[in-house]
Design an enzyme around this catalytic site. Sequence first.
Site, PDB file in Angstrom:
ATOM      1  N   ALA A  28     -50.374   4.653 -63.119  1.00  9.83           N
ATOM      2  CA  ALA A  28     -49.334   5.138 -62.100  1.00  9.83           C
ATOM      3  C   ALA A  28     -49.104   4.848 -60.819  1.00  9.83           C
ATOM      4  O   ALA A  28     -48.610   5.189 -60.095  1.00  9.83           O
ATOM      5  CB  ALA A  28     -50.183   6.699 -61.802  1.00  9.83           C
ATOM      6  N   GLU A  29     -49.190   3.268 -60.896  1.00  7.56           N
ATOM      7  CA  GLU A  29     -49.036   2.554 -59.414  1.00  7.56           C
ATOM      8  C   GLU A  29     -47.748   2.705 -58.889  1.00  7.56           C
ATOM      9  O   GLU A  29     -47.727   2.781 -57.745  1.00  7.56           O
ATOM     10  CB  GLU A  29     -49.493   0.997 -59.756  1.00  7.56           C
ATOM     11  CG  GLU A  29     -50.809   0.759 -59.983  1.00  7.56           C
ATOM     12  CD  GLU A  29     -51.302   0.944 -61.210  1.00  7.56           C
ATOM     13  OE1 GLU A  29     -52.642   0.725 -61.431  1.00  7.56           O
ATOM     14  OE2 GLU A  29     -50.989   1.775 -62.297  1.00  7.56           O
ATOM     15  N   VAL A  30     -46.631   2.511 -59.971  1.00  7.01           N
ATOM     16  CA  VAL A  30     -45.365   2.711 -59.217  1.00  7.01           C
ATOM     17  C   VAL A  30     -45.111   4.022 -58.512  1.00  7.01           C
ATOM     18  O   VAL A  30     -44.312   4.189 -57.720  1.00  7.01           O
ATOM     19  CB  VAL A  30     -44.394   2.503 -60.261  1.00  7.01           C
ATOM     20  CG1 VAL A  30     -44.317   3.750 -61.245  1.00  7.01           C
ATOM     21  CG2 VAL A  30     -42.929   2.335 -59.605  1.00  7.01           C
TER      22      VAL A  30
END
Length: 251
Positions: free
Chosen positions: A130-132
């Site tokens: 989920a970093e982006v």
Amino acid sequence: MSALEIERQDEIAIVTLARPPMNAMTTELLEEASSVFGELAAQESVRAAVITGQGPAFSAGLDLKVVPRLGPSEQRRLIMALNDAFGALYAWPKPLVAAVNGHAIAGGLVLALCADCRIAADVALQVSLAEVKVAVTYPVAALEVARAELVPAAARRLILLGESLDMQQALSLGVFDRCVPPRSLLLEAVGQARRHAELPSKAFATIKRELRATSLARIAAARAGDGEPRLEEWLGEETRRAASAALRRPA
């Protein structure tokens, strides 16, 4: 207080993330993981290991309530801890099995991808990088592990677009090797670790190191402080806004 629990079943070490319910990663947990796996690598009586989590999650990654508020020096320490932990696990010279008991999100999924075999519990779980979505760019070790272990379609959907996968999608894309009933997860993982432990140890360690040589070289440079762009600037206002928005969304 230790964030990891270590149990031995003969020649198999079982390492459990013990920060339920989500086993969120802290700098201290990551530093402890590096130390623990370094010690286990040096113990001749340990032939393989299983890593798993307590509660409903394997790990949901970094704590979004805390990480965006870290100062520059705290961010640098966390980046080095991430590179050290993922680097230590991905380079671990013995067979490593992930027993994914629940949600594997962001750094939690990277942790699972460090393993040589990934077995998941057949439960409703979220699988994502989920970093982006929260404006967190990848430290070198996290990106190298994900890029090396995911097929291109999975890398594009997970890393670049931040999609979430369900169990069947994760299996079809090779994120997990197989799934088993939750009550038998640890038994299956330990059994798999025992089978892998029968492989000739020196040959296994050499082939694993050579198979992953390109990624491990980049990770080693980042661990030494070279080639890690995140050390200069990592989390900013965009991260704080995106993380706050993510925390407000309903589960």
